[in-house]
Enzyme design. Structure first.
Site, mmCIF file in Angstrom:
data_model
loop_
_atom_site.group_PDB
_atom_site.id
_atom_site.type_symbol
_atom_site.label_atom_id
_atom_site.label_comp_id
_atom_site.label_asym_id
_atom_site.label_seq_id
_atom_site.Cartn_x
_atom_site.Cartn_y
_atom_site.Cartn_z
ATOM 1 C CB CYS A 129 13.455 -50.131 -32.970
ATOM 2 S SG CYS A 129 14.165 -50.488 -31.349
ATOM 3 C CB CYS B 217 11.317 -51.651 -30.127
ATOM 4 S SG CYS B 217 12.287 -50.144 -30.025
#
Lengths: 123, 523
Positions: free
Chosen positions: A43, A46
């Protein structure tokens, strides 16, 4: 100077367990896409948010527990029936929340240091 | 001392003289000792409610340096809440959610008629409802905090008051003083419920709308004093969730609203479990050893005194603007001495050109969220954008969320007659029965619509009044029609959506003048 205790968990079961173990304490939880063998998450948001969140943690104003939770791989996360979506109403990664309160930051909000700092220092 | 004098002559001297010149200016804050220099902004908004936040966010979007000072003085009961103002915390939002809780109770009771096997009687948990409502409100508080931060609006949780016309000082919860100065200041402090301080025990034992939505325990048997929409909406949902509820009114219900409609609203409530004590005024509240409250009141019709016992007394007798503690005289801002509201002109400007007031605190404005929000946005656009558009306060639609909802837009019948004369006004009306009421045999006696028009063709619609389920949803669309200057002729040309309650508006054809029976019968 307030301190935080970091608890690293993977998956919903471990997360749930960690919350139960620290019942009664102020709990902040950060949900991230799981990291691979090289330590990189699938991700991208993230990856960008993590240093911002860790920096924000330094401004915490009360003793608390910080649960760093890796949610799983991408296919698991995209499944609309996964435990995080169904049981915790966490539908985006990254998500930073204060457990048991409506205080939550999602996705690009986690990359904004002013919002992250507000989250950790709000009473 | 000599060393300091020497330092002052040195490089520091330039700094000292610069600040001295600065404090001699209009932004000087001579009275606030120890607070340091004021932080300066293009716009300072006092009050973080519907109007204040809308104005602040709009100004920030236009690239300005904006600050919001919001503070909630705890109610006498001790209730406090977060950012967002009355609507979010102790008004529209929690009210509508609790109204919904009550409506659901009614639906559950009807469900078996539609085939649902529901065990009766059903119980309601105040605790569960209150927690859910409070959680939603808190998420809105948080949302506003995030929005302000995101748009770079500086937020101060301080109780602000004027030091001079460009400077405001505020004290935070801990007693620390902050000084803020701005080119433009907007007062959006709203209002708070009024207490009848002349009644012994009123403040000590009674609560208001500030408290009801934040109670952790059920209010139990409740006496609601007042005839405002706050009183009736609260009494309405309390009755709906199964609590013994009484409304005590001094005179007429819903002052300012169409009185025929207002009577129908209270008639419905009376025939659906709410007790009404009309023409009564309380004189004393006492606490009994049981913990309950004993209320003494005078019945003006009979002149007799009576008493009653309640768990809760809720005062809903009006609201007062939050102007007393602003030190408005220091800024030269005038208030109307009769109601303490800030006097404003069509630009929302006060008696001081760069100080404005919007929302409930401003005189002559509807006490509604959407008008405050719109006024705030337009004000920001006039100040910092290229706009000159003024807020249009005419034909503002609204809805009273009593058990049977009342939506209206435009003039009441009385207002239309006073303005144009009886001979120039035509009122079309109808009693109707919502289809959904038929199967469970619900009482539709007060489901009623009236359209107030000019008599002269094409018969301009002056006002629309709808009493029935989902009144807010029904009225919104018709408000657009009225804004566009719709005539009765055009309304009649509009085809209805079937089967709905809304279609009865476009099917209105019986006038009051004709004397014919306005009851709608079937398709």
């Amino acid at each position: 100077m307030a301190t935080f205790k970091e608890v690293k968990v993977s998956g919903f079961e471990e997360f749930d367990q960690a919350v139960k173990e620290h019942k009664g304490k102020t709990i902040f939880a950060y949900f991230s896409g799981s990291k691979d063998a090289e330590g990189k998450s699938w991700c991208p948001d993230c990856v960008e948010a993590e240093p911002v969140v860790r920096e924000g943690l330094k401004h915490v104003t009360e003793d608390c527990v910080f649960i760093y939770c890796q949610v799983g791989d991408r296919p698991y996360w995209k499944d609309p029936n996964n435990d995080f979506r169904q049981k915790l109403k966490v539908t985006a990664v990254p998500t930073l929340l204060k457990y048991g309160t409506p205080q939550k930051l999602v996705e690009s909000e986690c990359c904004q240091s002013n919002l992250v700092e507000m989250m950790f220092s709000e009473d | 001392m000599a060393a300091m004098a020497a330092a002052l002559r040195g490089p520091l001297a330039r700094f000292r003289s610069r600040t001295r010149v600065w404090t001699r200016g209009t932004r000087g804050a001579a009275n606030a000792v120890g607070a340091g220099q004021p932080q300066n902004f293009d716009l300072l908004v006092i009050g973080g409610g519907s109007g204040g936040l809308a104005c602040a966010k709009e100004a920030a979007q236009l690239g300005r340096k904006v600050a919001v000072a919001d503070y909630v003085e705890p109610s006498p009961r001790g209730t406090r809440w977060g950012l967002g103002g009355t609507c979010v915390n102790v008004g529209c939002i929690p009210k509508k959610l609790m109204h919904q809780a009550a409506l659901l109770g009614g639906m559950i009771k009807d469900a078996h008629h539609y085939g649902w096997e529901v065990a009766q009687p059903i119980q309601h948990s105040w605790k569960k409802m209150a927690e859910a409502v409070q959680n939603h409100v808190k998420s809105l508080n948080w949302g506003h905090r995030v929005q302000l931060q995101d748009r770079k609006v500086k937020y101060f949780n301080i109780k602000a008051n004027f030091v001079n016309k460009h400077t405001v000082q505020g004290v935070d919860k801990g007693g620390k003083v902050t000084l803020l100065s701005a080119d433009h200041i907007v007062i959006a402090t709203g209002g708070r419920p009024r207490y009848p301080t002349q009644i012994k025990g009123a403040v000590e034992y009674g609560i208001t709308s500030d408290d009801i939505f934040w109670l952790k325990e059920s209010p139990g048997k409740t006496l609601v004093v007042g005839a405002s929409y706050v009183a009736l909406e609260c009494a309405g949902f309390l009755t709906g969730i199964g609590l013994d509820t009484t409304v005590m009114m001094r005179s007429i219900p819903l002052r300012g609203f169409d009185q025929q409609m207002s009577s129908l609203v209270t008639e419905h409530m009376e025939s659906h479990g709410t007790r009404f004590l009309k023409g009564c005024v309380p004189s004393l509240i006492k606490k009994l050893p049981t913990g309950q409250l004993q209320v003494t009141w005078e019945d003006h019709a009979s002149g007799k005194e009576d008493t009653g016992t309640f768990d809760t007394v809720l005062w809903a007798i009006g609201r007062v603007p939050e102007t007393r503690n602003l030190n408005l005289e220091k800024a030269g801002v005038n208030v109307n001495p009769e109601n303490q509201k800030v006097v404003v002109d069509a630009q929302e400007a006060t008696s001081v050109p760069h100080i404005f007031a919007i929302g409930d605190v401003a005189e002559g404005r509807p006490e509604l969220t959407p008008t405050a929000i719109k006024a705030g946005k337009l004000l920001a656009q006039r100040l910092f954008g290229k706009s000159s558009a003024l807020m249009d306060y005419s034909s503002v639609p609204t809805t009273v969320f009593t058990p049977l909802e009342y939506g209206c837009v435009g003039l009441s019948e009385e207002e239309a007659v006073a303005l144009h004369g009886q001979e120039h006004v035509e009122v079309y009306h109808a009693y109707y029965k919502p289809l959904e009421f038929t199967v469970p045999d619900r009482d539709a006696s007060q489901c009623y619509i009236k359209m107030v028009c000019l008599r002269e063709p094409p018969q301009l619609v002056l006002g629309l009044h709808f009493l029935g389920p989902n009144a807010g949803e029904v009225t919104q669309g018709f408000a657009l029609g009225i804004k566009c200057g719709a005539s009765y002729a055009q309304v009649m040309q509009t085809v209805g959506i079937h089967p709905t309650c809304s279609e009865e508006v476009v099917k209105l054809h019986i006038s009051k003048r004709s004397g014919l029976d306005p009851t709608v019968t079937g398709c």
